[in-house]
Design an enzyme around this catalytic site. Structure first.
Site, mmCIF file in Angstrom:
data_model
loop_
_atom_site.group_PDB
_atom_site.id
_atom_site.type_symbol
_atom_site.label_atom_id
_atom_site.label_comp_id
_atom_site.label_asym_id
_atom_site.label_seq_id
_atom_site.Cartn_x
_atom_site.Cartn_y
_atom_site.Cartn_z
ATOM 1 N N GLU A 289 0.826 -1.201 0.000
ATOM 2 C CA GLU A 289 0.000 0.000 0.000
ATOM 3 C C GLU A 289 0.868 1.262 0.000
ATOM 4 O OE1 GLU A 289 -4.243 -0.619 1.901
ATOM 5 O OE2 GLU A 289 -3.064 0.657 3.196
ATOM 6 N N HIS A 310 7.689 -26.918 -1.143
ATOM 7 C CA HIS A 310 7.070 -28.075 -1.798
ATOM 8 C C HIS A 310 5.944 -27.667 -2.737
ATOM 9 C CE1 HIS A 310 9.228 -31.087 0.715
ATOM 10 N NE2 HIS A 310 9.384 -29.993 1.452
ATOM 11 N N LYS A 424 -14.300 0.436 -3.958
ATOM 12 C CA LYS A 424 -15.388 0.838 -3.048
ATOM 13 C C LYS A 424 -16.440 1.636 -3.819
ATOM 14 C CE LYS A 424 -12.441 1.313 1.005
ATOM 15 N NZ LYS A 424 -11.840 2.262 1.927
HETATM 16 O O1 PA5 Z 1 -3.829 1.224 5.754
HETATM 17 C C1 PA5 Z 1 -4.975 1.612 5.610
HETATM 18 O O2 PA5 Z 1 -5.265 2.795 5.667
HETATM 19 C C2 PA5 Z 1 -6.102 0.639 5.347
HETATM 20 O O3 PA5 Z 1 -5.684 -0.669 5.321
HETATM 21 C C3 PA5 Z 1 -7.146 0.754 6.420
HETATM 22 O O4 PA5 Z 1 -6.570 0.476 7.657
HETATM 23 C C4 PA5 Z 1 -8.314 -0.174 6.163
HETATM 24 O O5 PA5 Z 1 -8.881 0.095 4.921
HETATM 25 C C5 PA5 Z 1 -9.355 -0.014 7.237
HETATM 26 O O6 PA5 Z 1 -9.792 1.301 7.323
HETATM 27 P P1 PA5 Z 1 -10.532 1.827 8.588
HETATM 28 O O7 PA5 Z 1 -9.625 1.705 9.737
HETATM 29 O O8 PA5 Z 1 -10.884 3.246 8.263
HETATM 30 O O9 PA5 Z 1 -11.765 0.972 8.755
#
Ligand code: PA5
Length: 449
Positions: A289, A310, A424
């Protein structure tokens, strides 16, 4: 106290020393950019000094809340997704007995289960069946407070908890970890009077394991959060150096960027201890990310060895030569087990008699490293003295700091995730969420084309 160590000698056949030393200046600049907060995403740098700035007051509050949950629950459901669950799961699985499921009564710890990280109807349905007649509590974690997966699971679990345990007890065993002011999770927590913790504004989800997001579930599992923070603090000090040879995070960032420039587009994070499986999942999110944007970035992948030797071993040894490995190796296991002698030796294993299982594992690791390096796979090795809170804290901070430096070396904003919104938007349009009317029309037209 020892520290985790970085060994890069098995990458030097693949990159030149000159190329590497050119990163000395670059690393210094990236470190300064992080420290001074002058780079991209600089409003999300709260993680940088979290270990040294975490107060005893916060830790005590987390421990007291964990005690309430431990005293009143057989099962605690941690509801969260991505950065709001992977760090907790990584640490809990790394430091818990592998068969904890079967030992709930003996350990005295509540069983921790996870929800809100998928939309599987069977998963949620089976979870609600498991929780029937159980004294369970919920930690609802969401920074935005509006994430669909988590909110859906929480709606179902909250109702079940209130029905089974009564509104008053439910209020005691439901805890929210969310934004200080906004989002549905905050609204619900304030209205219902739940105990809540705040996720700092300047800490993004994937960097939040050392905030209450990770610390509360970890403490509920009976794991020492002070030692975890202490280990992270040690690494915060070590990784403050601007000198590449003294700063393992900067060196790791430099090596992986140089390998990437030389065509190694995939990094495999490798463990030889199955307990680290979820640690690798946490790491994949952290790097994927943070770096995968602007059509750039190493693809972070992971394997559990020797299990996956394996299944994936053939590809790694002889497939496309675009990979390098980073092995997290635990020097000393927490238990000791020897291979027994067998008079009949029907299985032919007496050559291993009296050896520790870990000696066999270490030879598997060494043999694999030599084979993979010969096969064209550069190998970075991170050795961890033993699997405990202190060294895991070091490892977490090491990877976080390296990620920040590495993202700046790659010239991307390591602290945003604009790409996560695309699915989303389509999902909400398809589900006719209010506010998505235009997008709904557009997506229907596209589907019908
Ligand atoms: O790193 C990030 O920002 C995401 O992985 C969020 O943690 C994830 O989408 C969850 O979001 P939230 O904490 O707003 O529910």
């Amino acid at each position: 106290m020892e520290t985790i160590k970085l060994d890069i000698k098995d990458t030097l056949k693949f990159i030149s020393k000159d190329a590497l030393s050119s990163y000395e200046t670059k690393a210094g600049i990236c470190m300064d950019t992080l420290e001074k907060g002058t780079g991209l995403g600089n409003d999300f740098l709260g993680w940088l000094h979290l270990p040294s700035s975490t107060t005893q007051e916060l830790l005590d509050d987390i421990k007291a809340t964990a005690k309430t949950l431990r005293d009143n629950c057989e099962i605690v459901v941690v509801a969260g997704i991505g950065g709001s669950y992977l760090g907790a799961r990584a640490v809990i699985e790394a430091l818990s007995n592998s068969f904890i499921w079967l030992q709930e009564k003996k350990t005295g710890n509540p069983v921790i289960v996870f929800a809100g990280h998928n939309i599987g109807e069977d998963y949620l349905s089976e979870l609600t069946t498991l929780l029937k007649d159980k004294k369970f509590g919920i930690i609802n974690i969401s920074k935005s407070g509006t994430t669909t997966e988590t909110a859906l699971a929480f709606r179902i679990l909250k109702k079940q908890c209130e029905e089974q345990r009564g509104k008053e007890t439910a209020r005691k065993v439901i805890v929210a970890i969310t934004d200080a002011k906004k989002g549905a999770a905050r609204l619900t927590a304030d209205k219902e009077g739940y105990k809540s913790f705040i996720i700092p504004d300047n800490v993004g989800g994937r960097f939040s394991v050392l905030t209450p997001v990770g610390l509360l579930p970890i403490a509920v599992a009976g794991i020492d959060i002070e030692q975890l923070i202490s280990g992270a603090k040690t690494m915060e000090t070590i990784c403050a150096s601007n000198n590449l040879s003294e700063n393992p995070a900067a060196l790791y960032a430099a090596i992986r960027n140089e390998l990437y420039q030389s065509g190694k587009k995939i990094e495999l994070l490798v463990n030889y201890q199955p307990k680290l499986h979820y640690f690798m999942e946490w790491w994949k999110q952290l790097y994927g990310e943070s770096e995968g944007k602007d059509h750039k970035g190493i693809y972070p992948s992971s394997v559990d060895f020797s299990t996956d030797l394996h299944s994936m071993g053939q590809w790694i040894q002889e497939g496309e030569r675009t990979i390098f490995e980073t092995v997290v190796s635990i020097e000393k296991p927490n238990h000791e087990l020897h291979v027994p002698i067998d008079e009949e030796n029907l299985d032919g294993l007496n050559f291993l008699a009296n050896k520790r299982i870990d000696e066999v594992n270490k030879m598997a690791e060494l043999g694999t490293r030599l084979a993979h390096v010969d096969g064209g796979v550069p190998n970075i090795r991170i050795s961890v003295p033993t699997l405990n809170e202190y060294y895991l804290g070091q490892l977490i901070y090491f990877f976080e700091k390296a990620c920040g430096i590495s993202g700046y070396m790659l010239n991307v904003n390591p602290f945003n995730q604009p790409g996560v919104e695309a699915y989303k938007k389509n999902m909400f349009a398809l589900l006719n969420k209010p506010g998505y009317e235009e997008a709904s029309k557009a997506i229907q037209t596209r589907i019908n084309e």
